[in-house]
Design a protein around this motif. Structure first.
Motif, short mmCIF file in Angstrom:
data_model
loop_
_atom_site.label_atom_id
_atom_site.label_comp_id
_atom_site.label_asym_id
_atom_site.label_seq_id
_atom_site.Cartn_x
_atom_site.Cartn_y
_atom_site.Cartn_z
N THR A 1 62.10 36.22 -17.00
CA THR A 1 61.22 35.45 -16.11
C THR A 1 61.76 35.48 -14.69
OG1 THR A 1 61.00 33.96 -18.00
CG2 THR A 1 60.00 33.25 -15.92
N ILE A 2 63.06 35.25 -14.55
CA ILE A 2 63.67 35.23 -13.21
C ILE A 2 63.53 36.59 -12.53
CG2 ILE A 2 65.87 35.02 -11.97
CD1 ILE A 2 66.67 32.89 -14.01
N PHE B 1 69.79 36.50 -0.76
CA PHE B 1 70.22 37.53 -1.70
C PHE B 1 69.19 37.80 -2.79
CE2 PHE B 1 74.03 35.60 0.11
CZ PHE B 1 74.67 36.72 0.61
N GLU B 2 67.92 37.48 -2.50
CA GLU B 2 66.87 37.65 -3.52
C GLU B 2 66.87 39.04 -4.15
OE1 GLU B 2 62.79 36.67 -2.72
OE2 GLU B 2 63.31 34.65 -2.09
N THR B 3 66.95 40.07 -3.33
CA THR B 3 66.89 41.43 -3.90
C THR B 3 68.09 41.72 -4.79
OG1 THR B 3 67.55 42.01 -1.64
CG2 THR B 3 65.40 42.78 -2.37
N THR B 4 69.25 41.24 -4.37
CA THR B 4 70.44 41.42 -5.19
C THR B 4 70.23 40.80 -6.58
OG1 THR B 4 71.68 41.06 -3.15
CG2 THR B 4 72.96 41.21 -5.18
N GLN C 1 67.44 40.15 -8.06
CA GLN C 1 66.43 40.88 -8.82
C GLN C 1 67.05 42.08 -9.53
OE1 GLN C 1 63.02 41.20 -6.40
NE2 GLN C 1 61.71 40.86 -8.20
N GLN C 2 68.03 42.71 -8.86
CA GLN C 2 68.66 43.89 -9.46
C GLN C 2 69.70 43.52 -10.51
OE1 GLN C 2 68.98 45.48 -5.31
NE2 GLN C 2 69.00 47.44 -6.40
N VAL C 3 70.46 42.46 -10.27
CA VAL C 3 71.47 42.02 -11.24
C VAL C 3 71.18 40.57 -11.61
CG1 VAL C 3 73.93 41.89 -11.78
CG2 VAL C 3 73.12 43.44 -9.98
N VAL C 4 70.33 40.36 -12.60
CA VAL C 4 69.86 39.02 -12.90
C VAL C 4 70.98 38.13 -13.48
CG1 VAL C 4 68.99 39.34 -15.23
CG2 VAL C 4 67.79 37.79 -13.68
N ALA C 5 72.02 38.74 -13.95
CA ALA C 5 73.19 37.98 -14.43
C ALA C 5 73.73 37.07 -13.33
CB ALA C 5 74.29 38.92 -14.90
N LEU D 1 79.59 38.71 -2.18
CA LEU D 1 80.52 39.67 -2.80
C LEU D 1 79.77 40.59 -3.77
CD1 LEU D 1 83.74 37.69 -3.76
CD2 LEU D 1 83.65 39.93 -2.61
N ALA D 2 78.89 39.98 -4.54
CA ALA D 2 78.15 40.75 -5.54
C ALA D 2 77.32 41.83 -4.86
CB ALA D 2 77.26 39.84 -6.36
N SER D 3 76.64 41.46 -3.78
CA SER D 3 75.78 42.48 -3.16
C SER D 3 76.62 43.56 -2.50
CB SER D 3 74.79 41.84 -2.18
OG SER D 3 75.48 41.33 -1.09
N ALA D 4 77.83 43.24 -2.09
CA ALA D 4 78.72 44.25 -1.50
C ALA D 4 79.31 45.15 -2.58
CB ALA D 4 79.84 43.59 -0.71
#
Lengths: 469, 469
Positions: free
Chosen positions: A329-330, B326-329, B331-335, B463-466
């Motif tokens: 969903t997210i 960081f919405e796009t980040t 979306q790519q790594v939902v964790a 950090l995650a997006s980097a």
């Protein structure tokens, strides 16, 4: 005015006029001079600086030094450390101070102390240190201290002093005054003459004011106060403090299991207990070890805080598991990830508000059988109204931010649900913990925020996946 | 034992033996019987039930009723309401009670009260109600109350009672006792004779115990206590309570701007202030209006809680803005969406622990110039060590859960950063607020959790997006 007030009373007088950063200025200057005297190992200056100070302030200064300074200080100043200073020193550094004092100074100091202060000083010491201090006391004092130590920790028996002024119930005012004038030994402070029968059962008390204002031939029995009540030596100190506060007691006789007088508790001891209990409540509510003090070391601090952070980690992971259920969903509506912490945070805060009020009301015995359902109903209504208010606000914010009516509706409904649940959890969890005999201050916070996190994430993401997908 | 203890002392005695749900049993039964008597409008039974009770307990019972019961109760019991009960009634319902009392009962009750209790009763009333009560007093009592009301709210001047027992400094013990025996009027409770010079400047005091134990020809001047200190009528009540607690005072003379004796504060008043201040601190820390009481209505409760929830909403939205970056980040790594609340939550909790300790230390004046940097250093070290410990734990959890080494590294580093920042914010924000004259208990919580939310989300997602993308 200043010439009449001891130096260390400055904060009462100064802070009254203006509360600003200068408050501590005179104090800070004095502290700097003390620090220099210690650095210079200048005992004479140290003595001169501390001489006009109250024992409680000297104890504070000793507490606020670092250990290196304290070591030098104790060497320079040991001769001046008396029972009064010793009984003011905080538990956190007490053992450290006791170890560094010369044995004869320590022995002399404890001999001056009231029995309740000696008990307070030695109850946490290990067996050999305790024996050493006991050995320094007179036989009668030692017996009094040992009697007190025989009662459970945190009981009235530990809090009481055994120095009591009693009179047979059949005495007159004149006989009592003559007795007091001839008595070699009287406690430093006492506020009542306790009337006892021949078997040492307390049966009333007379205030000193009443005694002074009455004619010599007046019988004590006729002057006894209505407010008289005894306290069991086994009563918990918290309940003792409550009774002093509730009934405006100044001192109260303590009796053993056979109802015989064994000591007296005075209001200043009750005030200290009240102070400590409050302190503990605040620290417990924040998930900090209740014994934590500003003098603690890094290791002590870690030991107090890690366990609660560990518990919080477990509950945070539990909340995350809820999020994980809705991963897809997210991924599809990433705005949910942006908004979901708001729902959880609002629930957590509303729940904390309610639980704090509930925990305090339980602690002050003002939440009882007679009003509990009224309070629960009030909290539920407040929770729902809060929920509606913030549903509206967040609905508008979400609509403007993400331009979605359904999303706005979802966060609005989730907000109502979570703030309603937060209110109920905030009142029912402390009540439940109290019911099963747990301390509501200690554990409520974790339970309540777990509930609001889980419910918040579940309501918001669950609704979203039903409505938005 | 029970036959000797007034009925309402049961909690001290009972709770001592075993703390379980039966604690309130006797109380609850009594309350039920009182409730029935009210329902039946049976004034005689009501009187019989309440007769053995302490005024403070009767006041509690009145507070815990709902308004409908209270209305009937006050009609049935009005004749018995005296000054003692009235002064025990909580501020929250005081106005309601005063309005419903017959005017002559109210007038009679206030005439019995000490001046400090009258001041406490009327200081929050509106002008006309206040005037009505003042009119019921004797001229001298009215003057005393008006003098007290002329001092600022929450000052020693408001807290003091004007009933004081003084003696000229040149008197002997015998003269003083004769004076006391002949004096028609003496306060209910007093603990010292205050020595004054001819211009009514207090210059010392003698405890009643000392007076009683001394020979008739002893001059009072020789018996004066070292602990003597005066309090300015303009001192804040919190500072007065601190002084009583710190210096174990029992009573203290209050002086005006010219150093003349205007009244006396006794320890029970100081104890009440200490109690209220603690209560307020706890409530403020939880973002609840400091005046909130268990007797508040829904509207009062909402008025106290909504503003703080509004502030919390604003800060929660601020934190969400960080996530939105960081919405796009996500979306790519939902964790990341699953794990990010954990980082924020741990920071919030660690920050709250530190700030609670700091706020308490500031309130008890144990965090001062002399140890502040030591404490800041300790908190920073504890924060880093906490961070390292939970970085390890969460790194392992994240690795197992999502099977990603980089993700584990990212959450570990974010944890160290956020717990380190949490510790610094937890100590520096309260210190800063205190420095600028704000109440650290009131505002620290919001600031600290805002910092930990923003930093937590930013560190983790940044950090995650980097690293991960």
């Amino acid at each position: 005015m200043d010439d009449k007030i001891p130096e260390n009373a400055d904060q009462v007088v100064d802070q009254a006029s203006e509360r600003d950063e200068d408050d501590f200025q005179p104090r800070r200057e004095l502290l700097a001079r003390i620090h220099f005297a210690i650095e210079a190992e200048d005992g004479a200056t140290l003595n001169a600086l501390l001489d006009p100070m109250h024992a409680a302030d000297i104890a504070d200064i000793i507490e606020n030094m670092d250990s290196a300074d304290r070591r030098v200080f104790l060497r320079l100043y040991a001769g001046e450390i008396d029972g009064e200073i010793l009984s003011e020193i905080d538990e956190g550094i007490r053992e450290e101070v006791l170890e560094q004092l010369p044995r004869e100074v320590l022995a002399e100091a404890v001999r001056e102390m009231d029995s309740d202060d000696v008990v307070d000083l030695i109850e946490d010491l290990d067996e050999s240190d305790r024996a050493e201090i006991l050995a320094a006391l007179d036989d009668s004092d030692r017996a009094a201290v040992q009697q007190s130590l025989a009662y459970p920790e945190y009981s009235a028996g530990r809090l009481m002093q055994s120095e009591v002024v009693t009179a047979p119930e059949h005495w007159t005012v004149g006989e009592t005054i003559d007795f007091l004038r001839n008595e070699e030994w009287l406690p430093e402070q006492f506020y009542h003459i306790i009337l006892v029968d021949p078997r040492r059962h307390p049966i009333g008390y007379v205030t000193l004011g009443r005694l002074l204002a009455s004619r010599r031939d007046a019988p004590l029995r006729d002057l006894s106060e209505d407010s008289f009540r005894t306290i069991s030596a086994y009563a918990e100190e918290g309940d003792v403090a409550y009774a002093f506060n509730q009934y405006h007691l100044i001192s109260a006789p303590v009796v053993d299991g056979d109802d015989r007088l064994v000591g007296v508790i005075t209001i200043d001891d009750a005030m200290s207990v009240l102070d400590e209990e409050h302190e503990e409540d605040i620290l417990r509510l924040a998930g900090v070890g209740e014994d934590s003090a500003i003098t603690d070391t890094v290791v002590e601090t870690l030991r107090q805080r890690l366990p609660w952070l560990m518990v919080n980690l477990a509950t945070a992971i539990a909340a995350s598991l809820v999020i994980a259920v809705f991963e897809t969903t997210i991924q599809q509506v990433v705005a949910l990830a942006v908004l979901m912490p708001i729902v959880a945070s609002m629930g957590g805060n509303a729940g904390t508000q309610t639980l704090t009020v509930a925990v305090r009301a339980l602690a002050t015995k003002s939440l009882t059988g007679s009003n509990v359902w009224r309070v629960v109903r009030r909290e539920a209504i407040v929770g729902l109204l809060n929920g509606l208010a913030f549903a509206l606000v967040m609905g508008v914010v979400a609509y403007i931010w993400f331009d979605g009516v359904s999303l706005a509706a979802v966060i609005g409904i989730a907000m109502v649900v979570n703030l309603g649940i937060a209110a109920l959890a905030g009142i029912l969890i402390p009540l439940g913990l109290e019911k099963v005999g747990a301390d509501p201050a200690l554990a409520s916070g974790t339970f309540v925020t777990t509930v609001t996190d889980v419910v918040g994430f579940f309501a918001f993401l669950g609704l979203a996946s039903a409505v938005l997908l």
